[in-house]
Scaffold this active site. Sequence first.
Site, mmCIF file in Angstrom:
data_model
loop_
_atom_site.group_PDB
_atom_site.id
_atom_site.type_symbol
_atom_site.label_atom_id
_atom_site.label_comp_id
_atom_site.label_asym_id
_atom_site.label_seq_id
_atom_site.Cartn_x
_atom_site.Cartn_y
_atom_site.Cartn_z
ATOM 1 N N ARG A 81 -7.416 0.883 -3.510
ATOM 2 C CA ARG A 81 -8.299 0.676 -2.358
ATOM 3 C C ARG A 81 -9.187 1.904 -2.193
ATOM 4 O O ARG A 81 -8.694 3.014 -1.992
ATOM 5 C CB ARG A 81 -7.507 0.432 -1.072
ATOM 6 C CG ARG A 81 -8.444 0.167 0.110
ATOM 7 C CD ARG A 81 -7.725 -0.410 1.321
ATOM 8 N NE ARG A 81 -7.015 0.597 2.077
ATOM 9 C CZ ARG A 81 -6.469 0.373 3.276
ATOM 10 N NH1 ARG A 81 -6.536 -0.836 3.836
ATOM 11 N NH2 ARG A 81 -5.825 1.330 3.902
ATOM 12 N N LYS A 84 5.447 10.253 -5.005
ATOM 13 C CA LYS A 84 6.814 9.705 -4.926
ATOM 14 C C LYS A 84 6.784 8.223 -4.537
ATOM 15 O O LYS A 84 7.568 7.429 -5.044
ATOM 16 C CB LYS A 84 7.619 10.505 -3.884
ATOM 17 C CG LYS A 84 8.986 10.913 -4.401
ATOM 18 C CD LYS A 84 9.822 11.557 -3.304
ATOM 19 C CE LYS A 84 10.822 10.559 -2.779
ATOM 20 N NZ LYS A 84 11.281 10.793 -1.432
ATOM 21 N N ASP A 106 -0.760 -40.296 2.837
ATOM 22 C CA ASP A 106 -2.021 -40.679 2.201
ATOM 23 C C ASP A 106 -2.648 -39.452 1.542
ATOM 24 O O ASP A 106 -1.965 -38.437 1.369
ATOM 25 C CB ASP A 106 -2.958 -41.402 3.181
ATOM 26 C CG ASP A 106 -3.440 -40.500 4.306
ATOM 27 O OD1 ASP A 106 -2.982 -39.344 4.380
ATOM 28 O OD2 ASP A 106 -4.281 -40.951 5.102
ATOM 29 N N ILE A 143 3.607 -2.286 3.892
ATOM 30 C CA ILE A 143 3.488 -0.818 3.845
ATOM 31 C C ILE A 143 4.812 -0.114 3.576
ATOM 32 O O ILE A 143 4.862 1.117 3.571
ATOM 33 C CB ILE A 143 2.921 -0.282 5.180
ATOM 34 C CG1 ILE A 143 3.744 -0.827 6.348
ATOM 35 C CG2 ILE A 143 1.448 -0.609 5.320
ATOM 36 C CD1 ILE A 143 3.660 -0.002 7.603
ATOM 37 N N GLU A 160 -12.270 -7.132 8.452
ATOM 38 C CA GLU A 160 -11.480 -6.583 9.552
ATOM 39 C C GLU A 160 -12.344 -5.997 10.656
ATOM 40 O O GLU A 160 -11.925 -5.108 11.380
ATOM 41 C CB GLU A 160 -10.503 -5.532 9.004
ATOM 42 C CG GLU A 160 -11.138 -4.586 7.975
ATOM 43 C CD GLU A 160 -10.123 -3.846 7.092
ATOM 44 O OE1 GLU A 160 -8.938 -3.845 7.431
ATOM 45 O OE2 GLU A 160 -10.546 -3.283 6.072
ATOM 46 N N TYR A 214 0.844 -1.203 0.000
ATOM 47 C CA TYR A 214 0.000 0.000 0.000
ATOM 48 C C TYR A 214 0.871 1.242 0.000
ATOM 49 O O TYR A 214 1.964 1.238 0.573
ATOM 50 C CB TYR A 214 -0.820 0.094 1.296
ATOM 51 C CG TYR A 214 -1.853 -0.947 1.497
ATOM 52 C CD1 TYR A 214 -3.091 -0.858 0.870
ATOM 53 C CD2 TYR A 214 -1.612 -2.011 2.360
ATOM 54 C CE1 TYR A 214 -4.062 -1.816 1.094
ATOM 55 C CE2 TYR A 214 -2.580 -2.970 2.586
ATOM 56 C CZ TYR A 214 -3.802 -2.866 1.950
ATOM 57 O OH TYR A 214 -4.763 -3.801 2.170
ATOM 58 N N LYS A 238 8.031 5.102 -6.746
ATOM 59 C CA LYS A 238 9.007 4.208 -6.102
ATOM 60 C C LYS A 238 8.534 2.744 -6.174
ATOM 61 O O LYS A 238 9.320 1.831 -6.409
ATOM 62 C CB LYS A 238 9.176 4.628 -4.639
ATOM 63 C CG LYS A 238 10.054 3.726 -3.815
ATOM 64 C CD LYS A 238 11.390 4.341 -3.647
ATOM 65 C CE LYS A 238 12.333 3.453 -2.865
ATOM 66 N NZ LYS A 238 13.679 4.013 -2.864
HETATM 67 N N1 COA Z 1 5.393 2.479 -1.021
HETATM 68 C C1 COA Z 1 6.367 2.946 -1.845
HETATM 69 N N2 COA Z 1 7.438 3.623 -1.421
HETATM 70 C C2 COA Z 1 7.527 3.857 -0.098
HETATM 71 C C3 COA Z 1 6.553 3.404 0.809
HETATM 72 C C4 COA Z 1 5.458 2.700 0.297
HETATM 73 N N3 COA Z 1 4.493 2.254 1.099
HETATM 74 N N4 COA Z 1 6.926 3.763 2.055
HETATM 75 C C5 COA Z 1 8.080 4.412 1.931
HETATM 76 N N5 COA Z 1 8.451 4.477 0.641
HETATM 77 C C6 COA Z 1 9.686 5.073 0.067
HETATM 78 C C7 COA Z 1 9.916 6.500 0.537
HETATM 79 O O1 COA Z 1 9.264 7.389 -0.329
HETATM 80 C C8 COA Z 1 11.418 6.589 0.452
HETATM 81 O O2 COA Z 1 11.764 6.752 -0.899
HETATM 82 P P1 COA Z 1 13.156 7.427 -1.321
HETATM 83 O O3 COA Z 1 14.244 6.648 -0.670
HETATM 84 O O4 COA Z 1 13.165 7.344 -2.797
HETATM 85 O O5 COA Z 1 13.084 8.840 -0.796
HETATM 86 C C9 COA Z 1 11.876 5.197 0.842
HETATM 87 O O6 COA Z 1 10.789 4.337 0.549
HETATM 88 C C10 COA Z 1 12.237 5.052 2.308
HETATM 89 O O7 COA Z 1 11.154 5.442 3.099
HETATM 90 P P2 COA Z 1 11.304 5.729 4.669
HETATM 91 O O8 COA Z 1 11.948 7.071 4.866
HETATM 92 O O9 COA Z 1 11.957 4.562 5.312
HETATM 93 O O10 COA Z 1 9.802 5.755 5.122
HETATM 94 P P3 COA Z 1 9.031 6.991 5.739
HETATM 95 O O11 COA Z 1 9.551 7.223 7.129
HETATM 96 O O12 COA Z 1 9.070 8.120 4.792
HETATM 97 O O13 COA Z 1 7.547 6.478 5.815
HETATM 98 C C11 COA Z 1 5.637 5.236 6.468
HETATM 99 C C12 COA Z 1 7.148 5.465 6.687
HETATM 100 C C13 COA Z 1 5.165 4.060 7.291
HETATM 101 C C14 COA Z 1 4.878 6.505 6.896
HETATM 102 C C15 COA Z 1 5.426 4.966 4.963
HETATM 103 O O14 COA Z 1 6.197 3.848 4.644
HETATM 104 C C16 COA Z 1 3.991 4.817 4.525
HETATM 105 O O15 COA Z 1 3.262 5.785 4.405
HETATM 106 N N6 COA Z 1 3.564 3.560 4.215
HETATM 107 C C17 COA Z 1 2.251 3.281 3.697
HETATM 108 C C18 COA Z 1 1.190 3.443 4.751
HETATM 109 C C19 COA Z 1 -0.186 3.102 4.234
HETATM 110 O O16 COA Z 1 -0.440 3.124 3.058
HETATM 111 N N7 COA Z 1 -1.106 2.784 5.153
HETATM 112 C C20 COA Z 1 -2.433 2.399 4.814
HETATM 113 C C21 COA Z 1 -2.540 0.942 4.480
HETATM 114 S S1 COA Z 1 -2.338 -0.104 5.892
HETATM 115 MG MG MG Z 2 -7.400 -0.568 7.875
#
Ligand code: COA
Ligand code: MG
Length: 288
Positions: free
Chosen positions: A66, A16, A269, A221, A129, A9, A20
């Site tokens: 979603r 970005k 079996d 995530i 959920e 997700y 990514k």
């Molecule tokens: N999908 C794609 N790329 C992601 C990502 C994801 N879910 N989460 C982080 N990244 C990328 C960042 O953009 C960063 O890219 P870069 O190196 O090119 O700058 C790299 O991965 C490292 O990220 P990081 O700094 O370790 O994470 P963060 O502290 O910025 O973010 C979260 C942490 C948890 C807030 C973030 O991962 C996130 O928002 N995840 C998704 C949450 C979500 O969708 N929740 C709802 C469903 S349960």
């Molecule tokens: Mg949820």
Amino acid sequence: MHARRALLYMPGNQWKMITKSLTLGVDCICMDMEDGVALSKKTEARAAIAKALQELDFGKSEKLVRINAVGSGWEQQDIESILPYQPQGIVIPKVESFAQVNWASQILEAAELAHGWRVNSIRVLVGVETARGILNLNEIAAHPRLDAIIFGAEDFAASIGATRTVGALELLYARQAVVVACAAYNLQAIDMVAIDYKNTEALRIESEFGARLGYSGKQIIHPAQVEPVQTAFTPDEETIARAKQIIETFEVSQKEGKGAYALDGKMIDMPLLKNAQKVIERARAAGR
Ligand code: COA
Ligand code: MG
């Protein structure tokens, strides 16, 4: 069915992260409009996801969206804003009834007919959920548009007032109920998110346990979760070799008129054959 070992997700308004995700070799990319997106960013997320579907090349990764829960008030516009750009599937969170899946299915069918896309080509994955969702799994799982049920641990814990622990024993009943419903209706079962995303060791343990329960994949995530999860949900060499051996020896023993036989000191079996066939199916789905 598309292999869905890992379903990643990201908030739909985080461009970005969407770009990514294309570089990660992940089975499924799920651009979120629901709880990953702040209330003030819902409109922005719809627009960014529509743009991503039109402009970006997802390669072999499945492109999913979603939407917000049916009944939230957001869902109609969520689905309408992206459907013209042909996502491969829709994830509906917090599903509690057959009627909610059917609501989406009818909209999808209308779009398929209008655009000349194959009917039933846009698949539905549902999050179960909540307490009601778990009680109604039997009717939900029967919907023909479904490919998978996704177990949402944090929402479920909140729904029943459970306190979360690392081993997740407090969730075991619901987590298994989802797997059983999926097995009964030939659906994929997609396990809970590990929110402690920096702890890779804990992630491996939780993923392997989910796989042992019968799950075929897991929600993730963060990019760092792709490899541990895809590995945990791909049968390893040893498991594949053992499964092949069971399938081969079973055939021989049937020809000899024996339903049960011994292999390396263990009884084999029919149920063990079926399990071995499942292993091979999963290995194939994972491209092994
Ligand atoms: N999908 C794609 N790329 C992601 C990502 C994801 N879910 N989460 C982080 N990244 C990328 C960042 O953009 C960063 O890219 P870069 O190196 O090119 O700058 C790299 O991965 C490292 O990220 P990081 O700094 O370790 O994470 P963060 O502290 O910025 O973010 C979260 C942490 C948890 C807030 C973030 O991962 C996130 O928002 N995840 C998704 C949450 C979500 O969708 N929740 C709802 C469903 S349960
Ligand atoms: Mg949820």
